[in-house]
Write an enzyme that holds these catalytic residues in place. Sequence first.
Site, PDB file in Angstrom:
ATOM      1  N   HIS A   7      -4.171  -8.046 -17.152  1.00  0.00           N
ATOM      2  CA  HIS A   7      -5.407  -7.802 -17.461  1.00  0.00           C
ATOM      3  C   HIS A   7      -5.877  -6.429 -17.279  1.00  0.00           C
ATOM      4  O   HIS A   7      -6.507  -5.917 -18.223  1.00  0.00           O
ATOM      5  CB  HIS A   7      -6.638  -8.777 -16.806  1.00  0.00           C
ATOM      6  CG  HIS A   7      -7.967  -8.977 -17.759  1.00  0.00           C
ATOM      7  ND1 HIS A   7      -7.838  -9.346 -18.942  1.00  0.00           N
ATOM      8  CD2 HIS A   7      -9.126  -8.786 -17.066  1.00  0.00           C
ATOM      9  CE1 HIS A   7      -9.430  -9.298 -19.181  1.00  0.00           C
ATOM     10  NE2 HIS A   7      -9.966  -9.050 -18.090  1.00  0.00           N
ATOM     11  N   GLU A  67       0.886  -1.017  -0.079  1.00  0.00           N
ATOM     12  CA  GLU A  67      -0.117  -0.072   0.092  1.00  0.00           C
ATOM     13  C   GLU A  67       0.838   1.110  -0.024  1.00  0.00           C
ATOM     14  O   GLU A  67       0.501   2.393  -0.799  1.00  0.00           O
ATOM     15  CB  GLU A  67      -0.788   0.130   1.078  1.00  0.00           C
ATOM     16  CG  GLU A  67      -1.727   1.188   1.462  1.00  0.00           C
ATOM     17  CD  GLU A  67      -2.596   1.843   0.411  1.00  0.00           C
ATOM     18  OE1 GLU A  67      -3.260   2.771   0.463  1.00  0.00           O
ATOM     19  OE2 GLU A  67      -3.069   0.668  -0.582  1.00  0.00           O
ATOM     20  N   HIS A 125     -11.902   5.421  -8.379  1.00  0.00           N
ATOM     21  CA  HIS A 125     -10.456   5.581  -8.305  1.00  0.00           C
ATOM     22  C   HIS A 125      -9.682   4.988  -9.474  1.00  0.00           C
ATOM     23  O   HIS A 125      -8.832   5.440  -9.957  1.00  0.00           O
ATOM     24  CB  HIS A 125      -9.943   5.052  -7.059  1.00  0.00           C
ATOM     25  CG  HIS A 125      -8.482   5.404  -6.493  1.00  0.00           C
ATOM     26  ND1 HIS A 125      -7.971   6.575  -6.785  1.00  0.00           N
ATOM     27  CD2 HIS A 125      -7.509   4.681  -6.080  1.00  0.00           C
ATOM     28  CE1 HIS A 125      -6.875   6.687  -6.348  1.00  0.00           C
ATOM     29  NE2 HIS A 125      -6.462   5.609  -5.940  1.00  0.00           N
ATOM     30  N   HIS A 130       2.476   2.123  -3.236  1.00  0.00           N
ATOM     31  CA  HIS A 130       1.630   2.641  -4.237  1.00  0.00           C
ATOM     32  C   HIS A 130       1.496   3.969  -4.024  1.00  0.00           C
ATOM     33  O   HIS A 130       1.546   4.623  -4.952  1.00  0.00           O
ATOM     34  CB  HIS A 130       0.206   1.978  -4.234  1.00  0.00           C
ATOM     35  CG  HIS A 130      -0.846   2.364  -4.918  1.00  0.00           C
ATOM     36  ND1 HIS A 130      -1.951   2.815  -4.710  1.00  0.00           N
ATOM     37  CD2 HIS A 130      -0.773   2.835  -6.309  1.00  0.00           C
ATOM     38  CE1 HIS A 130      -2.681   3.019  -5.929  1.00  0.00           C
ATOM     39  NE2 HIS A 130      -2.026   3.158  -6.579  1.00  0.00           N
ATOM     40  N   HIS A 179     -20.144  -9.224 -16.859  1.00  0.00           N
ATOM     41  CA  HIS A 179     -18.911  -8.725 -17.471  1.00  0.00           C
ATOM     42  C   HIS A 179     -18.632  -9.775 -18.504  1.00  0.00           C
ATOM     43  O   HIS A 179     -17.933  -9.291 -19.380  1.00  0.00           O
ATOM     44  CB  HIS A 179     -17.853  -8.896 -16.105  1.00  0.00           C
ATOM     45  CG  HIS A 179     -16.465  -8.395 -16.775  1.00  0.00           C
ATOM     46  ND1 HIS A 179     -15.942  -7.306 -17.179  1.00  0.00           N
ATOM     47  CD2 HIS A 179     -15.358  -8.903 -16.521  1.00  0.00           C
ATOM     48  CE1 HIS A 179     -15.011  -7.212 -17.654  1.00  0.00           C
ATOM     49  NE2 HIS A 179     -14.277  -8.115 -16.942  1.00  0.00           N
TER      50      HIS A 179
END
Length: 349
Positions: A312, A73, A134, A76, A251
């Site tokens: 992906h 975290e 986000h 990032h 999806h």
Amino acid sequence: MKIFSALVNFTLVLTLAVIALGAYTRLTDAGLGCPDWPGCYGKFHAPVLDHHIADAQEKYPHLEVDPYKARNEMLHRYIAGVLGLAVLAIFIASHWLKRYRILASSLLLLVIFQAALGMWTVTLNLLPLIVLAHLLGGFTLLCLLALLRAEISWEAQSSSAVAAKTLAEPALAKWIGFGVVSLLVVIAQIALGGWTSTNYAAAVCNQLPFCEPGWQERFSFAQVFHLPLGHETYEYGVLPYEARMSIHVLHRIGAIVTLLVLGSFLCVCWRNAQTRVMQRLVLAMGFLLLLQITLGLINIVALVPLWNAVAHNLVAANLLMLLLVFLRQMVLRNPEKVYGHNQKYIAEC
């Protein structure tokens, strides 16, 4: 201009890194690796050493301190902070150069909003709607940077009469409506993918083509778009199986629609493209589309392997970016009208 162009290139690559790190953080369940913001357990570094871990555990006795998740975290956040500074530099440089100020201002506003979304992601304990916003904000930032980079390149080309002619693609102009529809389909599919991930529905179905037998009776559109609110935390998901299954199936259906719509658009563009630049963009998008479908199938069969899922995410971002740049190129039929400061020069040539 060379320095400014290099800054934009650096920021573009950095944005891709932040998107990849964001996906990695989300997929390793490290979104709440640090329960506070912008620091981590009251400090501006992850608790890695034993005494740091003990101190963090003392401050947050109701939580289990996980150094691995906290490190993911904070990494990032560090890289995202550097990205914010790079966007600020682009904003300042654009006003100094008196060019691209609208795009640069949009980038700065977006990165500020992204920082706020990053904070709310933590303070609202991974509320799916905020996490999805986000994600889409990161993709939008990448697209705006790509458009800025393309504008710099197109402006350089427009200074040459010969090169300026290569900007025009009149044979593609009549297909711009089809292109906009394809863009909307891709955006919708990316949003569905983000909604699948933020609701922890990616590994719900592991059979092809849609889901396990009997999914039709349990599928519900209402549950797909239900906003789960009022929970203390959304980590690991709060929706029942039927809702997650419905999200996942939609999806997959979206992936088929995207393949058909975008694939058809690329075929049309390949037949009508007149320049190597446009042909290469079509080939690149076609490759990314097929790669994305392949990665999606691997996610299903192999139950969402980490690096495949990150890939992906990245391929989707690049596909959206190239499609937007391609559509922008399609409307550059009269470059002398686009770049007013070169209009007289090009007209004379």
